[in-house]
Write a protein that holds these residues in place. Sequence first.
Motif, short mmCIF file in Angstrom:
data_model
loop_
_atom_site.label_atom_id
_atom_site.label_comp_id
_atom_site.label_asym_id
_atom_site.label_seq_id
_atom_site.Cartn_x
_atom_site.Cartn_y
_atom_site.Cartn_z
N LEU A 1 0.84 -1.19 0.00
CA LEU A 1 0.00 0.00 0.00
C LEU A 1 0.88 1.25 0.00
O LEU A 1 1.63 1.50 0.94
CB LEU A 1 -0.91 0.01 1.23
CG LEU A 1 -1.74 -1.26 1.47
CD1 LEU A 1 -2.60 -1.11 2.72
CD2 LEU A 1 -2.61 -1.58 0.25
N VAL B 1 -10.13 8.40 2.84
CA VAL B 1 -9.45 7.35 3.61
C VAL B 1 -10.38 6.16 3.83
O VAL B 1 -9.97 5.00 3.69
CB VAL B 1 -8.95 7.91 4.96
CG1 VAL B 1 -8.38 6.78 5.83
CG2 VAL B 1 -7.90 9.00 4.75
N CYS C 1 -9.79 2.24 2.60
CA CYS C 1 -9.77 1.10 3.52
C CYS C 1 -10.89 0.11 3.20
O CYS C 1 -10.69 -1.12 3.30
CB CYS C 1 -9.89 1.60 4.95
SG CYS C 1 -8.48 2.59 5.51
N TYR C 2 -12.06 0.61 2.85
CA TYR C 2 -13.18 -0.26 2.49
C TYR C 2 -12.84 -1.14 1.29
O TYR C 2 -13.08 -2.35 1.30
CB TYR C 2 -14.41 0.60 2.19
CG TYR C 2 -15.58 -0.15 1.60
CD1 TYR C 2 -16.42 -0.92 2.41
CD2 TYR C 2 -15.84 -0.10 0.24
CE1 TYR C 2 -17.50 -1.61 1.87
CE2 TYR C 2 -16.91 -0.79 -0.31
CZ TYR C 2 -17.74 -1.54 0.51
OH TYR C 2 -18.79 -2.23 -0.04
N ALA D 1 -9.82 -1.86 0.20
CA ALA D 1 -8.72 -2.76 0.57
C ALA D 1 -9.25 -3.96 1.34
O ALA D 1 -8.84 -5.11 1.11
CB ALA D 1 -7.67 -2.02 1.39
N ARG D 2 -10.18 -3.72 2.28
CA ARG D 2 -10.76 -4.81 3.05
C ARG D 2 -11.52 -5.78 2.15
O ARG D 2 -11.42 -7.01 2.30
CB ARG D 2 -11.70 -4.25 4.13
CG ARG D 2 -12.19 -5.29 5.13
CD ARG D 2 -13.20 -4.69 6.12
NE ARG D 2 -12.76 -3.41 6.62
CZ ARG D 2 -13.44 -2.27 6.44
NH1 ARG D 2 -14.57 -2.26 5.75
NH2 ARG D 2 -12.98 -1.14 6.94
N VAL E 1 -4.75 3.18 9.17
CA VAL E 1 -5.21 2.53 7.95
C VAL E 1 -5.21 1.01 8.14
O VAL E 1 -6.18 0.32 7.77
CB VAL E 1 -4.34 2.94 6.75
CG1 VAL E 1 -4.68 2.10 5.52
CG2 VAL E 1 -4.50 4.42 6.46
N ARG E 2 -4.15 0.48 8.73
CA ARG E 2 -4.10 -0.97 8.98
C ARG E 2 -5.27 -1.40 9.87
O ARG E 2 -5.91 -2.43 9.62
CB ARG E 2 -2.77 -1.34 9.64
CG ARG E 2 -1.55 -1.12 8.76
CD ARG E 2 -0.33 -1.82 9.34
NE ARG E 2 0.06 -1.32 10.65
CZ ARG E 2 1.05 -0.47 10.88
NH1 ARG E 2 1.75 0.02 9.86
NH2 ARG E 2 1.34 -0.08 12.11
N ASP F 1 -8.19 0.04 10.28
CA ASP F 1 -9.47 0.14 9.58
C ASP F 1 -9.64 -1.02 8.59
O ASP F 1 -10.73 -1.61 8.48
CB ASP F 1 -9.55 1.48 8.84
CG ASP F 1 -10.98 1.85 8.46
OD1 ASP F 1 -11.87 0.98 8.56
OD2 ASP F 1 -11.21 3.00 8.06
N ILE F 2 -8.58 -1.35 7.87
CA ILE F 2 -8.67 -2.45 6.91
C ILE F 2 -8.98 -3.77 7.63
O ILE F 2 -9.78 -4.58 7.15
CB ILE F 2 -7.35 -2.58 6.11
CG1 ILE F 2 -7.19 -1.37 5.17
CG2 ILE F 2 -7.31 -3.89 5.31
CD1 ILE F 2 -5.84 -1.30 4.48
N CYS F 3 -8.38 -3.98 8.78
CA CYS F 3 -8.55 -5.25 9.49
C CYS F 3 -9.82 -5.31 10.33
O CYS F 3 -10.18 -6.38 10.84
CB CYS F 3 -7.34 -5.51 10.39
SG CYS F 3 -5.82 -5.86 9.48
#
Length: 413
Positions: free
Chosen positions: A221, A312, A316-317, A319-320, A349-350, A352-354
């Motif tokens: 990323l 942002v 993240c959405y 990416a998830r 960011v990490r 939120d993705i997780c």
Amino acid sequence: MPSNGRPPQPQLRAAAGDAILVINSGSSSVKFALFSTKDPPARLWSGAIDRIGLAHGRFHAVDAAGTTAFDETAEVADHDMALHLLLDAIDRHTAGDGLAAVGHRIVHGGAECDCATFVTETLEARLREFVPLAPLHQPHNLAGITAVRNARPDLSQIACFDTAFHHGMPHLATLTGLPRELRDQGIRRYGFHGLSYEYVVERLRSEEVDVDGERVIVAHLGNGASMCALKGGRSVETTMGFSTLSGLPMGTRCGDLDPGIILYLLTEMDLSADRLRHLLYEESGLLGLSGFSRNMQELLARPTDHSALEAVAYFCYQARSHLAALTAVLGGLDRLVFTGGIGANAPMVRADICADLGYLGVALDPTRNTAGARVISSAAGRVVVEAFATDEEQMIAQHMRRLLAAQPARQVA
């Protein structure tokens, strides 16, 4: 073309030298790293020539300890001048026999380039065919090759490709839904950021992680962003495909887009092909959604700005969603690695993705994540989650050393 599909290696010989130079040429900068020819290559310098074409350019480098080797202001008109400046500086500031070769990061190698190779006129001509697929990178990568040749025509050059790591993807992962005859003309999924993924795999192996036995997803990323699913240590699926536009939203690139939108912009809004290309590659992503910045750090620094928050959150959405989809290809997940400028340095960011990936066994330790620890998963999680910096330059240097070691010692006419 040999039966193994690889381009024939030209019969070049490496120049005598005790250092190898890795460069990554961009539109207004040349990033570089100087390595020894030892096994593994040891980094001697890292630096960049910034603001090429502007009156107040900057030429700077640090040594292996992070100490400033030099930091100069210089007017650098173009890539030719930048490479002359860099090669002259190497001659002035280093002792020994000089350079053995120069290596280049090339974003797109096409279907035939699955390994590092010496640069030839034939190779350059083929790589220019891929400029439309990577217009933000390929022209400048090739400009670096031209600039080195103009400065030192006798110096061997080696191309290392971001697409090469994905050559072993399963056949179905390379297909699109377009007619078969278009695939025969090169319309297929290639994958990118391969040098970064390869570095992560080699680093994990060096730390005795069972990469071959684990189901791994690596999230690269940064200003450019993609993810890769690894099984047996090899790429089996990735979010980028035919071009560097697809998959995740990026700094200025849109990521995946309904193709009907493209048709609508062309036919109903009368956008020209050039205008559309600029929109998709340079005005979209974080920049387009926020309206003011492509830089994740700048967006995170404005927590009350709605457009920044939305940009942002969308990143993240997406990416998830892509991460979860890759687990279907793997049949589960054992290890998740965050890397790249955002992946290694943006704990928010990490997190939120997780979020909400507990059903996959992903659970972060908030304290370790915020502190920037290497392993950021909690004891309650089944999946090991890590975050660390990638090193594409080191990977290129390793490819160069292997290729040079297989060649005779001195260059001949």
